[in-house]
Design a protein around this motif. Structure first.
Motif, PDB file in Angstrom:
ATOM      1  N   GLU A 148      -3.720  -0.838  -9.612  1.00 20.72           N
ATOM      2  CA  GLU A 148      -2.741  -0.050  -9.019  1.00 20.72           C
ATOM      3  C   GLU A 148      -1.951  -0.144  -7.406  1.00 20.72           C
ATOM      4  OE1 GLU A 148      -1.380   2.679 -12.824  1.00 20.72           O
ATOM      5  OE2 GLU A 148      -1.694   3.567 -10.993  1.00 20.72           O
ATOM      6  N   GLU A 149      -3.264   0.119  -6.917  1.00 19.37           N
ATOM      7  CA  GLU A 149      -3.245   1.033  -5.151  1.00 19.37           C
ATOM      8  C   GLU A 149      -2.816  -0.993  -4.686  1.00 19.37           C
ATOM      9  OE1 GLU A 149      -7.699   0.041  -5.962  1.00 19.37           O
ATOM     10  OE2 GLU A 149      -5.690   0.587  -6.832  1.00 19.37           O
ATOM     11  N   THR A 187       1.755   8.074  -9.222  1.00 18.35           N
ATOM     12  CA  THR A 187       1.596   7.907  -8.007  1.00 18.35           C
ATOM     13  C   THR A 187       2.468   7.164  -7.868  1.00 18.35           C
ATOM     14  OG1 THR A 187       0.113   6.186  -8.171  1.00 18.35           O
ATOM     15  CG2 THR A 187      -0.871   7.807  -7.465  1.00 18.35           C
ATOM     16  N   PHE A 188       3.519   6.647  -8.896  1.00 18.32           N
ATOM     17  CA  PHE A 188       4.705   6.056  -9.195  1.00 18.32           C
ATOM     18  C   PHE A 188       6.021   6.463  -9.853  1.00 18.32           C
ATOM     19  CE2 PHE A 188       1.377   2.678  -9.271  1.00 18.32           C
ATOM     20  CZ  PHE A 188       1.923   1.326  -8.524  1.00 18.32           C
ATOM     21  N   ILE A 189       6.691   6.441  -9.245  1.00 12.01           N
ATOM     22  CA  ILE A 189       7.894   6.652 -10.022  1.00 12.01           C
ATOM     23  C   ILE A 189       9.149   5.935  -9.825  1.00 12.01           C
ATOM     24  CG2 ILE A 189       8.593   7.698  -7.276  1.00 12.01           C
ATOM     25  CD1 ILE A 189       9.637  10.213  -8.982  1.00 12.01           C
ATOM     26  N   ARG A 190      10.643   6.214 -10.772  1.00 11.27           N
ATOM     27  CA  ARG A 190      11.440   5.427 -10.766  1.00 11.27           C
ATOM     28  C   ARG A 190      12.353   5.884 -10.283  1.00 11.27           C
ATOM     29  NH1 ARG A 190      14.260   2.866 -16.403  1.00 11.27           N
ATOM     30  NH2 ARG A 190      16.001   1.121 -15.377  1.00 11.27           N
ATOM     31  N   CYS A 191      12.726   5.266  -9.109  1.00 11.85           N
ATOM     32  CA  CYS A 191      13.425   5.265  -7.656  1.00 11.85           C
ATOM     33  C   CYS A 191      15.009   5.246  -7.947  1.00 11.85           C
ATOM     34  CB  CYS A 191      13.113   5.762  -6.711  1.00 11.85           C
ATOM     35  SG  CYS A 191      13.239   4.110  -6.030  1.00 11.85           S
ATOM     36  N   HIS A 192      15.673   4.125  -8.861  1.00 11.84           N
ATOM     37  CA  HIS A 192      16.738   3.510  -8.590  1.00 11.84           C
ATOM     38  C   HIS A 192      16.309   3.311 -10.069  1.00 11.84           C
ATOM     39  CE1 HIS A 192      19.670   0.427  -7.620  1.00 11.84           C
ATOM     40  NE2 HIS A 192      19.894   0.868  -6.851  1.00 11.84           N
ATOM     41  N   LEU A 199       4.110   5.507  -4.392  1.00  9.83           N
ATOM     42  CA  LEU A 199       4.499   6.686  -3.958  1.00  9.83           C
ATOM     43  C   LEU A 199       3.319   6.927  -2.583  1.00  9.83           C
ATOM     44  CD1 LEU A 199       5.194   9.645  -6.016  1.00  9.83           C
ATOM     45  CD2 LEU A 199       6.903   8.553  -4.328  1.00  9.83           C
ATOM     46  N   LYS A 200       1.929   5.901  -2.861  1.00 14.36           N
ATOM     47  CA  LYS A 200       1.047   5.974  -1.483  1.00 14.36           C
ATOM     48  C   LYS A 200       1.194   4.965  -0.449  1.00 14.36           C
ATOM     49  CE  LYS A 200      -2.422   8.336  -4.696  1.00 14.36           C
ATOM     50  NZ  LYS A 200      -3.538   7.738  -4.964  1.00 14.36           N
ATOM     51  N   LYS A 201       2.632   4.257  -0.767  1.00 11.04           N
ATOM     52  CA  LYS A 201       3.366   2.835  -0.178  1.00 11.04           C
ATOM     53  C   LYS A 201       4.514   3.112   0.590  1.00 11.04           C
ATOM     54  CE  LYS A 201       0.158   0.759  -1.713  1.00 11.04           C
ATOM     55  NZ  LYS A 201      -1.454  -0.653  -0.506  1.00 11.04           N
TER      56      LYS A 201
END
Length: 235
Positions: A148-149, A187-192, A199-201
Protein backbone atom coordinates in the motif's frame (compact mmCIF):
# COMPACT_ATOMS: atom_id res chain seq x y z
CA UNK A 1 -5.99 4.00 14.19
CA UNK A 2 -9.23 2.08 13.64
CA UNK A 3 -11.94 3.32 11.32
CA UNK A 4 -15.21 2.15 12.83
CA UNK A 5 -18.73 2.38 11.48
CA UNK A 6 -21.47 2.50 14.13
CA UNK A 7 -25.01 1.88 12.91
CA UNK A 8 -27.64 2.59 15.59
CA UNK A 9 -31.03 4.26 15.16
CA UNK A 10 -31.23 5.39 18.80
CA UNK A 11 -29.29 8.68 18.90
CA UNK A 12 -28.71 8.47 22.66
CA UNK A 13 -27.18 5.00 22.42
CA UNK A 14 -25.24 5.97 19.31
CA UNK A 15 -23.59 8.93 21.06
CA UNK A 16 -22.93 6.89 24.21
CA UNK A 17 -21.28 4.14 22.20
CA UNK A 18 -19.12 6.66 20.36
CA UNK A 19 -17.93 8.12 23.67
CA UNK A 20 -17.11 4.68 25.06
CA UNK A 21 -15.03 3.77 22.01
CA UNK A 22 -13.23 7.13 22.05
CA UNK A 23 -12.36 6.56 25.72
CA UNK A 24 -10.94 3.16 24.80
CA UNK A 25 -9.12 4.21 21.59
CA UNK A 26 -8.70 7.97 21.31
CA UNK A 27 -7.11 7.70 17.86
CA UNK A 28 -10.05 5.83 16.36
CA UNK A 29 -11.97 7.45 13.50
CA UNK A 30 -15.66 6.84 14.09
CA UNK A 31 -18.38 7.10 11.48
CA UNK A 32 -21.97 7.14 12.72
CA UNK A 33 -25.05 6.15 10.73
CA UNK A 34 -28.59 6.33 12.16
CA UNK A 35 -30.12 4.10 9.49
CA UNK A 36 -29.55 1.53 6.77
CA UNK A 37 -29.48 4.01 3.90
CA UNK A 38 -26.86 6.34 5.43
CA UNK A 39 -24.66 3.37 6.30
CA UNK A 40 -24.56 2.27 2.64
CA UNK A 41 -23.21 5.68 1.63
CA UNK A 42 -20.50 5.56 4.31
CA UNK A 43 -19.46 2.04 3.31
CA UNK A 44 -19.08 3.11 -0.32
CA UNK A 45 -17.01 6.18 0.52
CA UNK A 46 -14.73 4.85 3.28
CA UNK A 47 -12.52 1.93 4.17
CA UNK A 48 -13.96 0.43 7.36
CA UNK A 49 -11.89 -1.67 9.80
CA UNK A 50 -14.73 -2.62 12.13
CA UNK A 51 -18.53 -2.62 11.91
CA UNK A 52 -20.78 -2.32 14.97
CA UNK A 53 -24.38 -2.84 13.90
CA UNK A 54 -27.66 -2.66 15.75
CA UNK A 55 -29.78 -5.57 14.55
CA UNK A 56 -33.13 -3.86 15.22
CA UNK A 57 -33.05 -0.76 13.06
CA UNK A 58 -36.31 1.21 13.03
CA UNK A 59 -37.52 1.47 9.45
CA UNK A 60 -40.64 1.20 7.33
CA UNK A 61 -38.83 -1.46 5.31
CA UNK A 62 -38.37 -4.67 7.37
CA UNK A 63 -35.48 -5.69 5.11
CA UNK A 64 -33.41 -2.68 6.16
CA UNK A 65 -32.09 -4.15 9.41
CA UNK A 66 -28.67 -4.95 10.80
CA UNK A 67 -28.65 -8.53 9.56
CA UNK A 68 -29.41 -7.50 5.97
CA UNK A 69 -26.78 -4.78 6.23
CA UNK A 70 -24.22 -7.35 7.37
CA UNK A 71 -25.13 -9.58 4.40
CA UNK A 72 -24.49 -6.62 2.10
CA UNK A 73 -21.14 -5.97 3.78
CA UNK A 74 -20.13 -9.61 3.33
CA UNK A 75 -21.03 -9.41 -0.37
CA UNK A 76 -18.16 -6.91 -0.86
CA UNK A 77 -14.91 -8.79 -1.52
CA UNK A 78 -12.83 -6.51 0.69
CA UNK A 79 -15.13 -7.08 3.68
CA UNK A 80 -15.46 -10.86 3.65
CA UNK A 81 -13.42 -11.17 6.86
CA UNK A 82 -13.76 -7.68 8.35
CA UNK A 83 -14.96 -7.93 11.98
CA UNK A 84 -18.67 -7.28 12.55
CA UNK A 85 -20.13 -6.84 16.04
CA UNK A 86 -23.89 -6.99 16.54
CA UNK A 87 -25.86 -5.15 19.20
CA UNK A 88 -29.22 -6.61 20.14
CA UNK A 89 -31.79 -7.04 22.87
CA UNK A 90 -32.91 -10.39 21.47
CA UNK A 91 -30.64 -13.42 21.71
CA UNK A 92 -32.58 -15.38 19.06
CA UNK A 93 -31.87 -12.72 16.44
CA UNK A 94 -28.19 -12.74 17.39
CA UNK A 95 -28.04 -16.47 16.70
CA UNK A 96 -29.59 -15.92 13.26
CA UNK A 97 -27.04 -13.18 12.60
CA UNK A 98 -24.15 -15.43 13.64
CA UNK A 99 -25.28 -18.15 11.26
CA UNK A 100 -26.08 -15.90 8.31
CA UNK A 101 -23.22 -13.40 8.34
CA UNK A 102 -20.29 -14.97 10.22
CA UNK A 103 -20.08 -11.97 12.50
CA UNK A 104 -17.08 -11.61 14.79
CA UNK A 105 -18.93 -11.11 18.05
CA UNK A 106 -22.11 -9.77 19.61
CA UNK A 107 -23.11 -7.72 22.64
CA UNK A 108 -26.49 -8.04 24.29
CA UNK A 109 -28.23 -4.83 25.32
CA UNK A 110 -28.20 -3.27 27.81
CA UNK A 111 -24.40 -3.36 27.87
CA UNK A 112 -21.76 -1.63 29.98
CA UNK A 113 -18.55 -0.15 28.67
CA UNK A 114 -16.54 -3.10 30.01
CA UNK A 115 -18.40 -5.29 27.50
CA UNK A 116 -17.27 -3.01 24.67
CA UNK A 117 -13.70 -2.87 25.98
CA UNK A 118 -13.44 -6.65 26.22
CA UNK A 119 -14.66 -7.09 22.67
CA UNK A 120 -12.33 -4.42 21.29
CA UNK A 121 -9.41 -6.02 23.14
CA UNK A 122 -10.01 -9.28 21.31
CA UNK A 123 -10.35 -7.53 17.94
CA UNK A 124 -7.09 -5.59 18.27
CA UNK A 125 -5.26 -8.87 18.89
CA UNK A 126 -6.96 -10.55 15.94
CA UNK A 127 -4.98 -11.35 12.75
CA UNK A 128 -8.00 -10.03 10.85
CA UNK A 129 -6.81 -6.52 11.68
CA UNK A 130 -3.46 -6.93 9.94
CA UNK A 131 -3.11 -5.21 6.55
CA UNK A 132 -2.52 -7.43 3.54
CA UNK A 133 -0.92 -6.32 0.25
CA UNK A 134 -3.40 -4.78 -2.16
CA UNK A 135 -4.16 -7.32 -4.89
CA UNK A 136 -6.10 -7.11 -8.14
CA UNK A 137 -6.17 -8.53 -11.67
CA UNK A 138 -4.89 -6.11 -14.29
CA UNK A 139 -6.16 -5.64 -17.83
CA UNK A 140 -3.75 -8.33 -19.06
CA UNK A 141 -5.28 -10.86 -16.63
CA UNK A 142 -2.17 -10.80 -14.44
CA UNK A 143 -2.62 -11.00 -10.68
CA UNK A 144 -0.85 -7.97 -9.17
CA UNK A 145 0.08 -7.51 -5.51
CA UNK A 146 1.20 -4.07 -4.32
CA UNK A 147 2.37 -2.80 -0.97
CA UNK A 148 0.00 0.00 0.00
CA UNK A 149 2.77 2.47 0.77
CA UNK A 150 3.76 2.41 -2.91
CA UNK A 151 0.34 3.64 -4.08
CA UNK A 152 -0.14 7.38 -4.65
CA UNK A 153 -3.71 7.48 -5.94
CA UNK A 154 -6.32 5.57 -7.93
CA UNK A 155 -8.29 7.13 -10.77
CA UNK A 156 -11.47 5.98 -12.51
CA UNK A 157 -11.91 6.65 -16.21
CA UNK A 158 -14.96 5.01 -17.72
CA UNK A 159 -14.74 1.25 -17.15
CA UNK A 160 -11.03 1.39 -16.43
CA UNK A 161 -9.32 1.97 -13.08
CA UNK A 162 -5.77 3.38 -13.09
CA UNK A 163 -3.57 2.66 -10.07
CA UNK A 164 -0.68 5.11 -9.82
CA UNK A 165 2.31 4.03 -7.74
CA UNK A 166 5.63 5.75 -7.08
CA UNK A 167 7.06 4.26 -10.27
CA UNK A 168 4.32 2.63 -12.38
CA UNK A 169 0.72 2.82 -13.52
CA UNK A 170 -1.48 -0.29 -13.48
CA UNK A 171 -4.83 -0.69 -15.21
CA UNK A 172 -7.72 -2.92 -14.21
CA UNK A 173 -11.22 -3.42 -15.58
CA UNK A 174 -12.17 -5.96 -12.91
CA UNK A 175 -12.67 -3.53 -10.03
CA UNK A 176 -14.86 -0.58 -9.14
CA UNK A 177 -14.01 2.33 -6.88
CA UNK A 178 -16.25 0.74 -4.24
CA UNK A 179 -14.47 -2.63 -4.29
CA UNK A 180 -11.07 -0.95 -4.26
CA UNK A 181 -11.72 1.33 -1.27
CA UNK A 182 -13.04 -1.72 0.59
CA UNK A 183 -9.70 -3.50 0.10
CA UNK A 184 -7.45 -0.63 1.14
CA UNK A 185 -6.51 0.42 4.65
CA UNK A 186 -7.64 3.55 6.47
CA UNK A 187 -4.75 5.58 5.07
CA UNK A 188 -6.74 5.81 1.83
CA UNK A 189 -9.82 7.95 1.29
CA UNK A 190 -12.13 8.66 -1.60
CA UNK A 191 -11.85 12.39 -2.25
CA UNK A 192 -13.77 12.58 -5.53
CA UNK A 193 -16.07 10.29 -7.50
CA UNK A 194 -13.07 9.58 -9.76
CA UNK A 195 -10.24 9.53 -7.20
CA UNK A 196 -9.01 7.59 -4.18
CA UNK A 197 -5.84 8.99 -2.58
CA UNK A 198 -3.18 7.90 -0.11
CA UNK A 199 -3.34 10.43 2.74
CA UNK A 200 0.30 9.77 3.62
CA UNK A 201 1.43 10.90 0.16
CA UNK A 202 -0.13 14.38 0.21
CA UNK A 203 2.43 17.17 -0.20
CA UNK A 204 0.02 20.07 0.25
CA UNK A 205 -3.65 21.02 0.17
CA UNK A 206 -5.01 24.11 -1.57
CA UNK A 207 -8.21 24.56 0.40
CA UNK A 208 -9.43 27.53 -1.64
CA UNK A 209 -9.38 25.63 -4.93
CA UNK A 210 -9.97 22.22 -3.34
CA UNK A 211 -6.82 20.70 -4.86
CA UNK A 212 -4.21 18.43 -3.32
CA UNK A 213 -0.71 17.68 -4.58
CA UNK A 214 0.79 14.20 -4.58
CA UNK A 215 4.29 14.28 -6.09
CA UNK A 216 3.66 16.28 -9.27
CA UNK A 217 -0.01 15.36 -9.61
CA UNK A 218 -2.86 17.72 -8.73
CA UNK A 219 -6.01 15.93 -7.55
CA UNK A 220 -9.42 17.64 -7.09
CA UNK A 221 -11.51 17.29 -3.95
CA UNK A 222 -15.17 16.76 -4.81
CA UNK A 223 -17.65 19.09 -3.12
CA UNK A 224 -19.55 16.22 -1.49
CA UNK A 225 -16.28 14.64 -0.24
CA UNK A 226 -14.70 17.85 1.13
CA UNK A 227 -15.85 17.66 4.76
CA UNK A 228 -14.88 14.03 5.20
CA UNK A 229 -11.51 14.60 3.54
CA UNK A 230 -10.68 17.62 5.72
CA UNK A 231 -11.69 15.80 8.88
CA UNK A 232 -9.25 13.01 8.01
CA UNK A 233 -6.52 15.29 6.64
CA UNK A 234 -6.37 17.57 9.69
CA UNK A 235 -6.28 14.79 12.31
Amino acid sequence: MLTILLVEDDSVQLNALKIIIKEYEAESYILCAPNYSDSLTMIKENKIDLFILDIELSTTNPQENGIELAKYIRSISGYIYTPIIFLSFITEKVQIALNDTHCYNYIIKPYVKEDIYKTLDSILRSPLMQNEPFSFIDDQRINIRLEEESILFIRADGHKIFIQTDSDVYVTVNETMETIIAKLSKTFIRCHKKYIINLKKIRNYDKTNRLITLNNDRIPIGRSFKNDFEERFYI
